[in-house]
Design an enzyme around this catalytic site. Structure first.
Site, PDB file in Angstrom:
ATOM      1  N   LYS A 204       0.823  -1.193   0.000  1.00  0.00           N
ATOM      2  CA  LYS A 204       0.000   0.000   0.000  1.00  0.00           C
ATOM      3  C   LYS A 204       0.868   1.257   0.000  1.00  0.00           C
ATOM      4  O   LYS A 204       0.396   2.353  -0.270  1.00  0.00           O
ATOM      5  CB  LYS A 204      -0.872   0.018   1.273  1.00  0.00           C
ATOM      6  CG  LYS A 204      -1.774  -1.183   1.442  1.00  0.00           C
ATOM      7  CD  LYS A 204      -2.414  -1.138   2.844  1.00  0.00           C
ATOM      8  CE  LYS A 204      -3.121  -2.425   3.161  1.00  0.00           C
ATOM      9  NZ  LYS A 204      -3.471  -2.521   4.587  1.00  0.00           N
ATOM     10  N   GLY A 205       2.133   1.068   0.347  1.00  0.00           N
ATOM     11  CA  GLY A 205       3.009   2.207   0.641  1.00  0.00           C
ATOM     12  C   GLY A 205       3.187   3.205  -0.490  1.00  0.00           C
ATOM     13  O   GLY A 205       3.428   4.380  -0.243  1.00  0.00           O
TER      14      GLY A 205
ATOM     15  N   GLU B 256       7.398   2.202  -6.599  1.00  0.00           N
ATOM     16  CA  GLU B 256       7.645   1.644  -5.260  1.00  0.00           C
ATOM     17  C   GLU B 256       7.892   2.787  -4.275  1.00  0.00           C
ATOM     18  O   GLU B 256       8.375   3.857  -4.655  1.00  0.00           O
ATOM     19  CB  GLU B 256       8.855   0.692  -5.345  1.00  0.00           C
ATOM     20  CG  GLU B 256       9.324   0.080  -4.053  1.00  0.00           C
ATOM     21  CD  GLU B 256       8.316  -0.842  -3.390  1.00  0.00           C
ATOM     22  OE1 GLU B 256       7.164  -0.399  -3.161  1.00  0.00           O
ATOM     23  OE2 GLU B 256       8.676  -1.987  -3.045  1.00  0.00           O
ATOM     24  N   ASP B 257       7.566   2.556  -3.012  1.00  0.00           N
ATOM     25  CA  ASP B 257       7.850   3.575  -2.007  1.00  0.00           C
ATOM     26  C   ASP B 257       9.323   3.567  -1.609  1.00  0.00           C
ATOM     27  O   ASP B 257       9.973   4.606  -1.560  1.00  0.00           O
ATOM     28  CB  ASP B 257       6.933   3.414  -0.770  1.00  0.00           C
ATOM     29  CG  ASP B 257       6.966   2.010  -0.169  1.00  0.00           C
ATOM     30  OD1 ASP B 257       7.686   1.126  -0.694  1.00  0.00           O
ATOM     31  OD2 ASP B 257       6.247   1.775   0.826  1.00  0.00           O
TER      32      ASP B 257
ATOM     33  N   ASP C 258      14.758  -1.562  -0.230  1.00  0.00           N
ATOM     34  CA  ASP C 258      15.543  -1.835   0.976  1.00  0.00           C
ATOM     35  C   ASP C 258      16.535  -2.963   0.660  1.00  0.00           C
ATOM     36  O   ASP C 258      17.604  -2.723   0.121  1.00  0.00           O
ATOM     37  CB  ASP C 258      14.550  -2.189   2.083  1.00  0.00           C
ATOM     38  CG  ASP C 258      15.179  -2.353   3.440  1.00  0.00           C
ATOM     39  OD1 ASP C 258      16.205  -1.723   3.705  1.00  0.00           O
ATOM     40  OD2 ASP C 258      14.632  -3.114   4.253  1.00  0.00           O
TER      41      ASP C 258
ATOM     42  N   LYS D 133      17.415   2.638   0.037  1.00  0.00           N
ATOM     43  CA  LYS D 133      18.343   2.408   1.156  1.00  0.00           C
ATOM     44  C   LYS D 133      19.406   1.410   0.690  1.00  0.00           C
ATOM     45  O   LYS D 133      19.342   0.227   1.036  1.00  0.00           O
ATOM     46  CB  LYS D 133      17.580   1.800   2.344  1.00  0.00           C
ATOM     47  CG  LYS D 133      16.811   2.783   3.173  1.00  0.00           C
ATOM     48  CD  LYS D 133      16.531   2.268   4.585  1.00  0.00           C
ATOM     49  CE  LYS D 133      15.414   1.281   4.649  1.00  0.00           C
ATOM     50  NZ  LYS D 133      14.828   1.116   6.004  1.00  0.00           N
TER      51      LYS D 133
ATOM     52  N   PHE E 163      14.610   3.388   9.703  1.00  0.00           N
ATOM     53  CA  PHE E 163      13.244   2.987   9.381  1.00  0.00           C
ATOM     54  C   PHE E 163      12.387   4.246   9.294  1.00  0.00           C
ATOM     55  O   PHE E 163      12.310   5.021  10.243  1.00  0.00           O
ATOM     56  CB  PHE E 163      12.683   2.023  10.426  1.00  0.00           C
ATOM     57  CG  PHE E 163      11.426   1.348   9.936  1.00  0.00           C
ATOM     58  CD1 PHE E 163      11.499   0.240   9.105  1.00  0.00           C
ATOM     59  CD2 PHE E 163      10.176   1.846  10.278  1.00  0.00           C
ATOM     60  CE1 PHE E 163      10.348  -0.370   8.619  1.00  0.00           C
ATOM     61  CE2 PHE E 163       9.014   1.250   9.801  1.00  0.00           C
ATOM     62  CZ  PHE E 163       9.102   0.143   8.970  1.00  0.00           C
ATOM     63  N   VAL E 164      11.768   4.430   8.133  1.00  0.00           N
ATOM     64  CA  VAL E 164      11.013   5.672   7.908  1.00  0.00           C
ATOM     65  C   VAL E 164       9.515   5.391   7.759  1.00  0.00           C
ATOM     66  O   VAL E 164       9.110   4.308   7.310  1.00  0.00           O
ATOM     67  CB  VAL E 164      11.543   6.442   6.671  1.00  0.00           C
ATOM     68  CG1 VAL E 164      12.904   7.043   6.968  1.00  0.00           C
ATOM     69  CG2 VAL E 164      11.614   5.548   5.437  1.00  0.00           C
TER      70      VAL E 164
ATOM     71  N   ASP F 265       4.221   2.931   6.387  1.00  0.00           N
ATOM     72  CA  ASP F 265       3.626   2.643   7.693  1.00  0.00           C
ATOM     73  C   ASP F 265       4.576   1.906   8.623  1.00  0.00           C
ATOM     74  O   ASP F 265       5.607   1.387   8.217  1.00  0.00           O
ATOM     75  CB  ASP F 265       2.382   1.770   7.521  1.00  0.00           C
ATOM     76  CG  ASP F 265       2.752   0.317   7.232  1.00  0.00           C
ATOM     77  OD1 ASP F 265       3.606   0.092   6.339  1.00  0.00           O
ATOM     78  OD2 ASP F 265       2.232  -0.585   7.902  1.00  0.00           O
TER      79      ASP F 265
ATOM     80  N   ARG G  42       0.797   6.339   8.056  1.00  0.00           N
ATOM     81  CA  ARG G  42       0.751   6.543   6.600  1.00  0.00           C
ATOM     82  C   ARG G  42       0.309   7.949   6.227  1.00  0.00           C
ATOM     83  O   ARG G  42       0.701   8.489   5.215  1.00  0.00           O
ATOM     84  CB  ARG G  42      -0.232   5.560   5.943  1.00  0.00           C
ATOM     85  CG  ARG G  42       0.239   4.134   5.891  1.00  0.00           C
ATOM     86  CD  ARG G  42      -0.625   3.350   4.920  1.00  0.00           C
ATOM     87  NE  ARG G  42      -0.585   1.920   5.159  1.00  0.00           N
ATOM     88  CZ  ARG G  42       0.371   1.108   4.717  1.00  0.00           C
ATOM     89  NH1 ARG G  42       1.364   1.583   4.018  1.00  0.00           N
ATOM     90  NH2 ARG G  42       0.319  -0.190   4.972  1.00  0.00           N
TER      91      ARG G  42
HETATM   92  P1  5GP Z   1      12.788  -4.933   0.245  1.00  0.00           P
HETATM   93  O1  5GP Z   1      12.174  -6.123  -0.401  1.00  0.00           O
HETATM   94  O2  5GP Z   1      13.543  -4.047  -0.707  1.00  0.00           O
HETATM   95  O3  5GP Z   1      13.632  -5.329   1.433  1.00  0.00           O
HETATM   96  O4  5GP Z   1      11.638  -4.126   0.930  1.00  0.00           O
HETATM   97  C1  5GP Z   1      10.739  -3.340   0.284  1.00  0.00           C
HETATM   98  C2  5GP Z   1       9.561  -3.086   1.195  1.00  0.00           C
HETATM   99  O5  5GP Z   1       9.914  -3.122   2.582  1.00  0.00           O
HETATM  100  C3  5GP Z   1       9.011  -1.706   0.971  1.00  0.00           C
HETATM  101  O6  5GP Z   1       8.059  -1.689  -0.037  1.00  0.00           O
HETATM  102  C4  5GP Z   1       8.414  -1.385   2.326  1.00  0.00           C
HETATM  103  O7  5GP Z   1       7.113  -1.911   2.405  1.00  0.00           O
HETATM  104  C5  5GP Z   1       9.270  -2.124   3.320  1.00  0.00           C
HETATM  105  N1  5GP Z   1      10.272  -1.233   3.918  1.00  0.00           N
HETATM  106  C6  5GP Z   1      11.598  -1.260   3.754  1.00  0.00           C
HETATM  107  N2  5GP Z   1      12.204  -0.290   4.456  1.00  0.00           N
HETATM  108  C7  5GP Z   1      11.219   0.397   5.060  1.00  0.00           C
HETATM  109  C8  5GP Z   1      11.195   1.551   5.921  1.00  0.00           C
HETATM  110  O8  5GP Z   1      12.204   2.175   6.282  1.00  0.00           O
HETATM  111  N3  5GP Z   1       9.962   1.949   6.338  1.00  0.00           N
HETATM  112  C9  5GP Z   1       8.804   1.324   5.980  1.00  0.00           C
HETATM  113  N4  5GP Z   1       7.669   1.818   6.460  1.00  0.00           N
HETATM  114  N5  5GP Z   1       8.795   0.241   5.185  1.00  0.00           N
HETATM  115  C10 5GP Z   1       9.984  -0.205   4.720  1.00  0.00           C
END
Ligand code: 5GP
Length: 182
Positions: A50-51, A106-107, A110, A138, A159-160, A166, A172
């Site tokens: 949802k982000g 994408e939001d 990570d 990140k 962590f943001v 969220d 959110r």
């Molecule tokens: P990845 O698969 O790249 O590790 O993670 C992507 C997803 O992890 C993002 O779409 C998000 O939902 C969540 N995520 C990663 N870092 C953060 C963060 O700092 N804050 C929040 N709220 N969600 C995060």
């Protein structure tokens, strides 16, 4: 009790990383670049629920070319802030991507696991082109190699929340992007 108290601003639990104004001006710049790259095209923007919803809705309002939108939902961190490393589609697209110019919205990237999976998955459905735009990146936390085509802000390993992101479905609606402190 004011809304800000309820959201934790009163005790320093959250602190602003980027204000809504900073986010807005960066998104305008990104929309300009993307619009140039997709001139005379009609890209389908796929937001990851949802982000990315707020980012998508702001981004498309600054884009000049006509766009279409769709949504996909994948398994997320849930109550934890650590990545499980397992990606699953919870809600798939409403339409075929075959022959279309796709931009995944994408939001935050990570570990890169979600985007690696989605690029492979959607890429296998034979779009004409496939790119990724993320508001935040990140890179310090990468587990797999992944570089977004467009990125709003590169941020450190914090962590943001806010601006659509969220923690446990909370925060959110904050218009600023904030760091969540323990
Ligand atoms: P990845 O698969 O790249 O590790 O993670 C992507 C997803 O992890 C993002 O779409 C998000 O939902 C969540 N995520 C990663 N870092 C953060 C963060 O700092 N804050 C929040 N709220 N969600 C995060």
């Amino acid at each position: 009790m004011t809304e800000q108290f309820a959201l934790g601003k009163e005790n320093g639990k959250i602190e602003v990383m980027f204000t809504s104004k900073q986010i807005e001006s960066r998104i305008k710049e990104m929309a300009e670049v993307i619009s140039k790259d997709y001139r005379h095209k009609n890209p389908l923007l796929i937001a990851v629920l949802k982000g990315a919803v707020i980012f998508l809705s702001d981004l498309i309002r600054y884009m000049k070319e006509p766009v279409e939108i769709d949504f996909i939902a994948v398994s997320s961190y849930g109550a934890s802030t650590k990545s499980s490393g397992v990606v699953r589609i919870l809600k798939d697209l409403d339409q075929s991507v075959q022959g279309k110019d796709i931009i995944i919205v994408e939001d935050i990237v990570d570990t890169g696991l979600t985007m690696k999976y989605l690029v492979e998955n959607i890429g296998s459905r034979r779009p004409d082109s496939l790119k990724v735009v993320t508001l935040l990146d990140k890179p310090d936390r990468r587990k797999v190699e992944f570089k977004p085509d467009y990125c709003g802000f590169t941020i450190p390993d914090r962590f943001v929340v806010g601006y659509g992101l969220d923690f446990n479905e909370k925060y959110r609606q904050l218009s600023d992007l904030c760091i969540l402190n323990n």
